[in-house]
Write an enzyme that holds these catalytic residues in place. Structure first.
Site, PDB file in Angstrom:
ATOM      1  N   LYS A 172       0.834  -1.201   0.000  1.00 24.76           N
ATOM      2  CA  LYS A 172       0.000   0.000   0.000  1.00 24.76           C
ATOM      3  C   LYS A 172       0.865   1.246   0.000  1.00 24.76           C
ATOM      4  O   LYS A 172       1.902   1.300   0.685  1.00 24.76           O
ATOM      5  CB  LYS A 172      -0.894   0.006   1.244  1.00 24.76           C
ATOM      6  CG  LYS A 172      -1.783  -1.224   1.366  1.00 24.76           C
ATOM      7  CD  LYS A 172      -2.737  -1.349   0.203  1.00 24.76           C
ATOM      8  CE  LYS A 172      -3.651  -2.550   0.386  1.00 24.76           C
ATOM      9  NZ  LYS A 172      -4.542  -2.761  -0.762  1.00 24.76           N
ATOM     10  N   HIS A 310     -10.000  -8.591  -7.028  1.00 23.65           N
ATOM     11  CA  HIS A 310      -9.763  -8.245  -5.626  1.00 23.65           C
ATOM     12  C   HIS A 310     -10.442  -9.277  -4.736  1.00 23.65           C
ATOM     13  O   HIS A 310     -11.434  -9.901  -5.134  1.00 23.65           O
ATOM     14  CB  HIS A 310     -10.361  -6.863  -5.367  1.00 23.65           C
ATOM     15  CG  HIS A 310     -10.373  -6.437  -3.945  1.00 23.65           C
ATOM     16  ND1 HIS A 310     -11.458  -6.633  -3.119  1.00 23.65           N
ATOM     17  CD2 HIS A 310      -9.439  -5.815  -3.188  1.00 23.65           C
ATOM     18  CE1 HIS A 310     -11.178  -6.135  -1.918  1.00 23.65           C
ATOM     19  NE2 HIS A 310      -9.967  -5.637  -1.936  1.00 23.65           N
TER      20      HIS A 310
END
Ligand code: MG
Length: 379
Positions: A172, A310
């Site tokens: 991230k 996802h």
């Protein structure tokens, strides 16, 4: 139930939750009722109210022939989906799609168990566009910003993924200043065998200006892809980034309907020869909704290989295997006990073998199965 972005659930993670469901059928195998299990994938908070008040009651009130196949011997998940969607109006997708996807996961699990097949094999018999593959490319996703000792802990995390057999990882960015994020990227890259084995996910936080700044800075790293750059509906910014960023961009994780998928395709400047589509089969009204998105976009020229759903869990692995998509995200450490493969499953050279247990195979994840099983033993 609570769900944490970190392997250590003691690290504050924003109070994220997910919903779990158990769908008990009147079909018996080995003296016990067949039970399908589902959960709300990850990342969107629990959907308990919508499930309890609206969608589970519709299923429970349905006549047998509204949810069963023609032979009356198994659930027909597509018919059950139509029952859940009854009376729902177009538009206003919100997160009702996640509530439906949660129940849809349990319906597919039950139906595959009744058929005595692992879900990927069951899907190959029920989905017209199935294109089964024998092993699934997977990558390890995680790499959230740690509240302290970030770079060392990030390095440990990525090393752990390599030890498990993963070759590709995603971390991230966007939660720290860009300069710090670049150090995070360099920390992970130093451990991976090639630059394009690392993807960076900005979690939709950049605005029009910071998107372009980040894209310019990331360009030299030859990343596998640059994900969730800006607000999911800010197609103008997404298109501006696509004009200056030559590498792959990944999008679609936070869009849940065919109408939104179409708008993304038309207006976000994405390029069919390199960009990735991350729609989550659970968040997109379950598998029937996801199949509509895949159909729409492949018919408009997107390759199957562009789809990397996802989710990070077993359900998406089955979906990728049955449809022959590009590959599957896995969360081997984050979002436990939901993320990743069954206990002891082997990743070899970045690929996962197909699960053999009937249904999705949550029974092969001990901690998760205990949690799911508690739904009907606690009654
Ligand atoms: Mg993402």
């Amino acid at each position: 139930v609570p769900i944490s972005r970190y392997a250590d659930p003691a690290i504050p993670s924003g109070g994220l939750t997910t919903s779990i469901v158990a769908l008990e059928t009147d079909v018996r195998r080995e003296g016990k009722p067949v039970v399908g299990y589902g959960f709300s994938s990850i990342g969107r908070f629990a959907q308990s109210g919508l499930i309890r008040e609206r969608f589970a009651p519709r299923l429970l009130a349905a006549q047998d022939d509204e949810v069963a196949d023609d032979a009356g011997s198994n659930l027909d998940p597509f018919r059950a989906w139509s029952v859940m969607m009854r009376g729902e109006k177009p538009g206003g997708h919100g997160e009702r799609c996640v509530a439906i996807g949660t129940l849809d996961m349990a319906i597919w699990d039950a139906a595959a168990k009744i058929a005595g097949l692992p879900l990927h094999a069951f899907l190959a018999t029920r989905v017209a566009s199935a294109n089964p593959i024998r092993s699934v490319p997977v990558y390890a996703a995680g790499g959230y910003l740690y509240p302290d000792d970030d770079l060392a802990r990030l390095g440990d995390e990525v090393r752990g993924y390599l030890d498990l057999g993963y070759t590709h990882a995603k971390i991230k960015i966007g939660a720290a200043p860009l300069a710090q994020d670049l150090r995070r990227i360099e920390t992970a890259l130093a451990l991976l065998s090639a630059g394009n084995n690392l993807a960076a996910d900005a979690m939709n936080v950049y605005d029009a200006r910071s998107s372009l700044e980040a894209a310019a800075q990331l360009a030299s790293y030859d990343l596998w892809w640059f994900e969730d750059v800006c607000d999911p509906l800010d197609f103008e910014t997404q298109a501006a980034v696509a004009r200056i960023y030559a590498g792959s961009i990944a999008a679609g994780e936070a869009l849940f309907s065919t109408a939104e998928a179409r708008l993304l395709d038309l207006h976000a400047g994405l390029r069919r020869d390199r960009d990735m589509l991350l729609f989550d089969p659970v968040h997109c009204y379950g598998l029937p909704g996801y199949l509509q998105i895949v159909k729409l976009l492949t018919e408009s020229g997107w390759p199957q290989s562009a789809f990397w759903p996802h989710g990070g869990h077993l359900f998406t692995l089955h979906v990728v295997a049955a449809l022959g998509l590009g590959g599957a995200e896995m969360n081997p450490r984050c979002f436990q006990p939901f993320g990743g493969l069954g206990d002891g499953a082997v990743i070899s050279d970045g690929r996962a073998l197909l699960p053999k247990a009937p249904g999705i195979g949550f029974e092969t994840k001990r901690e998760l199965f205990q949690l799911l099983h508690s739904l009907h033993t606690a009654r």
